[in-house]
Design an enzyme around this catalytic site. Structure first.
Site, short mmCIF file in Angstrom:
data_model
loop_
_atom_site.label_atom_id
_atom_site.label_comp_id
_atom_site.label_asym_id
_atom_site.label_seq_id
_atom_site.Cartn_x
_atom_site.Cartn_y
_atom_site.Cartn_z
N GLU A 43 -9.79 -2.35 4.52
CA GLU A 43 -8.40 -2.45 4.07
C GLU A 43 -7.59 -1.25 4.59
O GLU A 43 -6.45 -1.40 5.05
CB GLU A 43 -8.34 -2.50 2.54
N GLY A 101 24.72 8.74 10.90
CA GLY A 101 25.24 7.94 9.78
C GLY A 101 24.92 6.46 9.92
O GLY A 101 24.69 5.76 8.92
N GLY A 143 -4.95 3.27 -1.75
CA GLY A 143 -5.41 4.65 -2.02
C GLY A 143 -4.41 5.64 -1.46
O GLY A 143 -4.12 5.64 -0.27
N GLU A 182 -3.33 11.57 -1.36
CA GLU A 182 -4.11 12.58 -2.10
C GLU A 182 -5.56 12.10 -2.27
O GLU A 182 -6.50 12.88 -2.11
CB GLU A 182 -3.47 12.85 -3.48
C1 LIG Z 1 3.63 -2.71 -2.69
C2 LIG Z 1 2.29 -2.53 -3.31
C3 LIG Z 1 1.30 -3.49 -3.12
C4 LIG Z 1 0.06 -3.36 -3.75
N1 LIG Z 1 -0.86 -4.36 -3.62
C5 LIG Z 1 -2.00 -4.31 -4.37
C6 LIG Z 1 -2.90 -5.42 -4.39
O1 LIG Z 1 -2.71 -6.42 -3.69
N2 LIG Z 1 -3.99 -5.36 -5.21
C7 LIG Z 1 -4.25 -4.27 -5.99
O2 LIG Z 1 -5.23 -4.26 -6.72
N3 LIG Z 1 -3.42 -3.19 -5.98
C8 LIG Z 1 -2.30 -3.19 -5.19
N4 LIG Z 1 -1.43 -2.11 -5.20
C9 LIG Z 1 -1.74 -0.94 -6.04
C10 LIG Z 1 -2.08 0.32 -5.27
O3 LIG Z 1 -3.36 0.26 -4.73
C11 LIG Z 1 -1.86 1.51 -6.23
O4 LIG Z 1 -0.46 1.62 -6.43
C12 LIG Z 1 -2.43 2.79 -5.71
O5 LIG Z 1 -3.83 2.76 -5.67
C13 LIG Z 1 -1.99 4.00 -6.56
O6 LIG Z 1 -2.19 3.77 -7.92
P1 LIG Z 1 -0.97 4.03 -8.95
O7 LIG Z 1 0.22 3.35 -8.40
O8 LIG Z 1 -1.41 3.67 -10.30
O9 LIG Z 1 -0.70 5.60 -8.87
P2 LIG Z 1 -1.49 6.81 -9.69
O10 LIG Z 1 -2.92 6.59 -9.51
O11 LIG Z 1 -0.93 6.77 -11.07
O12 LIG Z 1 -0.98 8.04 -8.92
C14 LIG Z 1 0.24 8.73 -9.19
C15 LIG Z 1 0.25 10.01 -8.36
O13 LIG Z 1 -0.83 10.87 -8.78
C16 LIG Z 1 -1.63 11.21 -7.66
N5 LIG Z 1 -3.03 11.35 -8.07
C17 LIG Z 1 -3.78 10.47 -8.80
N6 LIG Z 1 -5.02 10.96 -8.94
C18 LIG Z 1 -5.07 12.15 -8.28
C19 LIG Z 1 -6.08 13.14 -8.06
N7 LIG Z 1 -7.33 12.98 -8.53
N8 LIG Z 1 -5.76 14.25 -7.37
C20 LIG Z 1 -4.51 14.41 -6.88
N9 LIG Z 1 -3.50 13.52 -7.04
C21 LIG Z 1 -3.79 12.40 -7.73
C22 LIG Z 1 -1.45 10.05 -6.68
O14 LIG Z 1 -1.80 10.44 -5.36
C23 LIG Z 1 0.03 9.73 -6.87
O15 LIG Z 1 0.80 10.61 -6.10
C24 LIG Z 1 -0.21 -2.20 -4.54
C25 LIG Z 1 0.78 -1.22 -4.70
C26 LIG Z 1 2.00 -1.37 -4.11
C27 LIG Z 1 3.03 -0.31 -4.33
#
Ligand SMILES: Cc1cc2nc3c(=O)[nH]c(=O)nc-3n(C[C@H](O)[C@H](O)[C@H](O)COP(=O)(O)OP(=O)(O)OC[C@H]3O[C@@H](n4cnc5c(N)ncnc54)[C@H](O)[C@@H]3O)c2cc1C
Length: 381
Positions: free
Chosen positions: A243, A343, A367, A370
């Site tokens: 992926e 612009g 993923g 970070e």
């Molecule tokens: C448009 C879109 C399509 C998607 N499609 C799918 C899909 O088809 N199926 C699916 O299952 N998921 C999907 N996702 C989910 C995507 O995989 C997650 O958004 C992503 O893994 C991040 O998780 P989160 O959004 O909960 O952020 P969080 O995990 O809450 O992270 C928030 C912030 O904290 C940071 N952070 C978290 N842990 C740590 C650490 N240990 N050390 C340092 N920094 C950290 C992150 O890097 C980020 O900056 C999609 C997301 C988007 C936006």
């Protein structure tokens, strides 16, 4: 080392390029404005086999090698990355997952129909409380009289609003962490399966994203992916690397489109009685963008080639590096492309503002950057 694509790969690249220009390009602005995938693009992709890129030929798919899949994503993303996400969530996250991990009966039941585009797929891993820490997911699977009963919710799921079949991750026991994880093939008509809200996004607006709600959702036990309980972690990890490569190829496609648009503009736009490309500070930007795109592309192709050659150990390490570099790169390149347009770059009449909006999610989805750094650092320890 061989940097030459095969004749088949070049032909595929050309086919997808023509398809993107002829079929996708006329709908790009409308899909972005209306935030809606155009159904015509599902129908038109069927005869070309683009919906079966992640499915082996014995199930009517077109999966010969993963580099070809990456080339398809790159070409589509030069025109509209959201469309690449629609096809990718279907063909990779759902169908390819079943192809790699499913039992013979599961493959027979689903793959040909997914390849033909009769069914649409998605993959639900992320939950409102479990993103980067996906293993902490809370969706619960309880076994009961030949069925699994699923309860929980998934969010940010690409294709959720339009999918017929989902690969859903759940746990039989949230207290035991990754040891309890399982994956299930869930059909939209199974009792208790609901499509939740369609989510409105900053970019990739042609790709429908939404929630899945599971309320006592009854899944026959033969739909436990792979047929063995508690193999969810292995299934999840087996798909993440590929992926990340394919997601990164899309980032390269967007960056290339942004670069091409900026270069053209820099040659046409005159200030101080000359084209702005004559200014060394603009040249600096374009030269850096070009090198960064090519570096990311080579990393993508190298990683996918390793994967295709079954050099999984090297590919695994590369997947995090590619994801980190390409998906940060696309943010730098698209921001510079907007800047070169001045612009006008901020206005909707030029495509660069869309490229910049589309780019942002590449460093988040599959993923975050970070998380990729953590993975790379783990290999180094
Ligand atoms: C448009 C879109 C399509 C998607 N499609 C799918 C899909 O088809 N199926 C699916 O299952 N998921 C999907 N996702 C989910 C995507 O995989 C997650 O958004 C992503 O893994 C991040 O998780 P989160 O959004 O909960 O952020 P969080 O995990 O809450 O992270 C928030 C912030 O904290 C940071 N952070 C978290 N842990 C740590 C650490 N240990 N050390 C340092 N920094 C950290 C992150 O890097 C980020 O900056 C999609 C997301 C988007 C936006």
């Amino acid at each position: 080392m061989d940097f030459e694509l095969t004749t088949e790969q070049k032909m595929l690249q050309e086919t997808v390029k023509k398809f993107a220009q002829k079929e996708v390009a006329p709908f790009v602005e409308e899909m972005d404005r209306e935030e809606k995938f155009n159904e015509h693009l599902w129908e038109k992709a069927k005869p070309l086999g683009l919906l079966g890129m992640g499915i082996p030929p014995e199930y009517e798919g077109m999966l010969n090698d993963y580099l070809s899949f990456g080339l398809m994503g790159e070409e589509l993303s030069k025109v509209d990355a959201g469309v690449a996400v629609v096809y990718g969530a279907h063909s990779l996250l759902c169908a390819n997952n079943i192809a790699r991990n499913g039992t013979v009966e599961q493959k027979d039941r689903y793959l040909s129909r997914l390849a033909r585009g009769e069914l649409r797929g998605c993959m639900g891993l992320t939950e409102p409380g479990a993103g980067s820490d996906a293993i902490s997911l809370k969706t619960r699977a309880r076994k009961e009289a030949g069925e699994y009963v699923l309860n929980g919710s998934k969010t940010f799921i690409s294709n959720a609003p339009i999918a017929d079949v989902s690969v859903i991750y759940a746990t039989t026991d949230p207290e035991i962490g990754h040891a309890g994880l399982c994956a299930f093939i869930v059909e939209k008509d199974f009792p208790g399966y609901q499509v939740g809200r369609k989510l409105s996004k900053m970019g990739l607006r042609s790709s429908p994203t939404g929630e899945i709600i599971l309320e006592d959702c009854r899944v026959p036990e033969e739909n436990l992916l792979g047929g063995v309980e508690h193999t969810g972690l292995k299934i999840m990890f087996s798909g993440l690397d590929i992926e990340r490569f394919l997601w990164s190829c899309q980032a390269v496609g967007i960056a290339q489109a942004a670069f091409d648009t900026a270069l053209k503009y820099a040659k046409e736009r005159e200030q101080f009685s000359q084209p702005i490309i004559n200014f060394q500070m603009i040249q600096d930007k374009l030269a850096t963008m070009l090198v960064e795109i090519e570096a990311a592309r080579l990393l993508c192709y190298k990683g996918l080639t390793c994967w295709d050659n079954k050099q999984y150990k090297e590919a695994r390490m590369l997947a995090a590096q590619v994801k980190l570099y390409a998906c940060e790169m696309v943010n730098r390149v698209t921001a510079e492309a907007v800047h070169i347009h001045g612009g006008y770059g901020y206005m909707k009449e030029f495509p660069v503002e869309r490229y910049m909006r589309d780019a942002k999610v590449y460093a988040i989805g599959a993923g975050t950057s970070e998380v990729q750094k953590l993975i790379i650092a783990n290999y180094l320890r």
